[in-house]
Design a protein around this motif. Structure first.
Motif, short mmCIF file in Angstrom:
data_model
loop_
_atom_site.label_atom_id
_atom_site.label_comp_id
_atom_site.label_asym_id
_atom_site.label_seq_id
_atom_site.Cartn_x
_atom_site.Cartn_y
_atom_site.Cartn_z
N LEU A 44 0.83 -1.20 0.00
CA LEU A 44 0.00 0.00 0.00
C LEU A 44 0.87 1.26 0.00
CD1 LEU A 44 -2.76 1.41 0.38
CD2 LEU A 44 -2.46 1.09 2.83
N GLY A 45 1.94 1.24 0.80
CA GLY A 45 2.85 2.38 0.86
C GLY A 45 3.48 2.69 -0.49
N SER A 46 3.83 1.66 -1.24
CA SER A 46 4.42 1.87 -2.57
C SER A 46 3.42 2.45 -3.54
CB SER A 46 4.97 0.55 -3.12
OG SER A 46 6.12 0.17 -2.41
N LEU A 47 2.18 1.99 -3.47
CA LEU A 47 1.14 2.55 -4.33
C LEU A 47 1.01 4.05 -4.07
CD1 LEU A 47 -2.33 1.06 -5.14
CD2 LEU A 47 -2.11 3.45 -4.59
N TYR A 48 0.92 4.43 -2.79
CA TYR A 48 0.77 5.84 -2.46
C TYR A 48 2.04 6.63 -2.76
CZ TYR A 48 -3.83 5.07 -0.55
OH TYR A 48 -5.16 4.76 -0.42
N HIS A 49 3.19 6.02 -2.57
CA HIS A 49 4.46 6.70 -2.85
C HIS A 49 4.57 7.06 -4.34
CE1 HIS A 49 8.71 7.67 -2.96
NE2 HIS A 49 8.85 6.79 -3.93
N HIS A 50 4.23 6.12 -5.20
CA HIS A 50 4.41 6.33 -6.65
C HIS A 50 3.26 7.10 -7.31
CE1 HIS A 50 8.10 4.09 -7.06
NE2 HIS A 50 7.59 3.15 -6.29
N PHE A 51 2.04 6.95 -6.76
CA PHE A 51 0.89 7.54 -7.46
C PHE A 51 0.02 8.46 -6.60
CE2 PHE A 51 1.92 3.67 -9.82
CZ PHE A 51 2.11 4.20 -11.08
N GLY A 52 0.20 8.43 -5.30
CA GLY A 52 -0.56 9.32 -4.41
C GLY A 52 -1.94 8.81 -4.06
N SER A 53 -2.58 8.08 -4.96
CA SER A 53 -3.93 7.57 -4.74
C SER A 53 -4.28 6.60 -5.86
CB SER A 53 -4.95 8.73 -4.75
OG SER A 53 -4.98 9.33 -6.04
N VAL A 54 -5.42 5.95 -5.71
CA VAL A 54 -5.91 5.08 -6.78
C VAL A 54 -6.22 5.92 -8.01
CG1 VAL A 54 -7.76 3.52 -7.49
CG2 VAL A 54 -6.78 3.31 -5.21
N ASP A 55 -6.78 7.11 -7.82
CA ASP A 55 -7.04 8.00 -8.96
C ASP A 55 -5.75 8.39 -9.66
OD1 ASP A 55 -9.79 8.14 -9.14
OD2 ASP A 55 -9.97 9.89 -7.86
N GLY A 56 -4.70 8.65 -8.89
CA GLY A 56 -3.41 8.97 -9.50
C GLY A 56 -2.89 7.82 -10.34
N LEU A 57 -3.05 6.60 -9.84
CA LEU A 57 -2.65 5.40 -10.58
C LEU A 57 -3.47 5.28 -11.86
CD1 LEU A 57 -1.23 2.63 -10.90
CD2 LEU A 57 -2.97 1.68 -9.37
N MET A 58 -4.77 5.47 -11.77
CA MET A 58 -5.62 5.33 -12.95
C MET A 58 -5.36 6.44 -13.96
SD MET A 58 -6.93 2.49 -12.50
CE MET A 58 -7.97 2.50 -13.95
N ASN A 59 -5.08 7.64 -13.49
CA ASN A 59 -4.73 8.71 -14.43
C ASN A 59 -3.44 8.39 -15.16
OD1 ASN A 59 -6.96 10.33 -14.01
ND2 ASN A 59 -6.01 11.45 -12.33
N ALA A 60 -2.46 7.83 -14.46
CA ALA A 60 -1.21 7.43 -15.10
C ALA A 60 -1.47 6.32 -16.12
CB ALA A 60 -0.19 6.97 -14.05
N LEU A 61 -2.36 5.39 -15.79
CA LEU A 61 -2.69 4.30 -16.71
C LEU A 61 -3.40 4.85 -17.95
CD1 LEU A 61 -2.61 1.21 -17.08
CD2 LEU A 61 -4.85 1.13 -15.95
N LEU A 62 -4.33 5.75 -17.76
CA LEU A 62 -5.01 6.38 -18.91
C LEU A 62 -4.01 7.11 -19.80
CD1 LEU A 62 -8.27 7.91 -17.37
CD2 LEU A 62 -8.15 6.31 -19.29
N THR A 63 -3.14 7.87 -19.17
CA THR A 63 -2.14 8.64 -19.92
C THR A 63 -1.23 7.71 -20.70
OG1 THR A 63 -2.23 10.43 -18.30
CG2 THR A 63 -0.27 10.33 -19.70
N ARG A 64 -0.82 6.61 -20.09
CA ARG A 64 0.06 5.64 -20.75
C ARG A 64 -0.60 5.08 -22.01
NH1 ARG A 64 1.71 -0.22 -18.29
NH2 ARG A 64 3.77 0.56 -17.96
N TRP A 65 -1.84 4.60 -21.88
CA TRP A 65 -2.48 3.94 -23.02
C TRP A 65 -2.96 4.94 -24.07
CZ3 TRP A 65 -1.82 -0.73 -24.64
CH2 TRP A 65 -1.35 -1.68 -23.75
#
Length: 197
Positions: A44-65
């Motif tokens: 969980l700490g790594s997820l928040y460290h790299h993306f800040g939140s689940v939304d941050g992760l999903m925004n990065a995924l959207l941007t990637r694709w």
């Protein structure tokens, strides 16, 4: 790159890959912290460290694709010599991408992506500017030469890609009445009629 940076990049990749799998399997409602950490094997700490939140992760995924899709569209245009063949290449490349990357296409055409686009469209467009510029330049060149109708760029983009996106959404929704291979043959001519002079 240091070993620590390599581990960080590997963690980011694990999280992005897991997020796409979780989304494809469970939809937006399945995108929980527990599901993402379980699927990725990342803390969980790594997820928040790299993306800040689940939304941050999903925004990065959207941007990637989105970047990958736009990159393929730009590459397809590089091999064309006319506006007409360019439209054909855009349609075929888009629909091939949807078939080859169904999970990513589901995300890119989702209500989640629509909400992000409406809420943060300028940032998303700015993040993809390097990939969008060649598409706009391609269209502008053919407007200037008189091959494409002299329409505002957003309208021209909508006339060219709007029907393709609509067909892709219909196919992704599971409605069994759309054949993407047939659409790749028929749509370019219909789109050409709408935008040619």
């Amino acid at each position: 790159m240091s070993p620590k940076q390599q581990r960080g990049e590997a963690t980011v990749e694990q999280l992005l890959d897991a997020a796409l799998r979780v989304y494809a399997e469970s939809g937006e409602q399945g995108l929980t912290v527990a599901a993402l950490t379980r699927a990725s094997g990342v803390s969980l700490g790594s997820l928040y460290h790299h993306f800040g939140s689940v939304d941050g992760l999903m925004n990065a995924l959207l941007t990637r694709w989105l970047g990958r899709l736009l990159g393929e569209l730009v590459a397809a245009l590089e091999h064309t010599r006319t506006a007409h063949t360019g439209i054909r290449a855009l349609v075929r490349t888009y629909l091939n991408f949807v078939q080859e990357h169904r999970e990513a296409a589901l995300l890119l055409h989702s209500s989640y992506a629509d909400r992000q686009g409406m809420a943060d469209g300028k940032r998303l467009r700015d993040a993809q500017e390097a990939r969008l510029s060649p598409l706009a330049e391609w269209a502008g060149r053919y407007v200037d030469s008189g091959d494409l109708a002299p329409l505002p760029a957003p309208l021209l983009e909508s006339l060219i890609l709007g029907p393709v996106i609509g067909v892709a959404r219909r196919w992704l929704s599971g409605i069994d009445d759309v054949d993407l291979d047939q659409a790749a043959v028929l749509l370019p001519e219909r789109i050409w009629r709408a935008v040619a002079l």
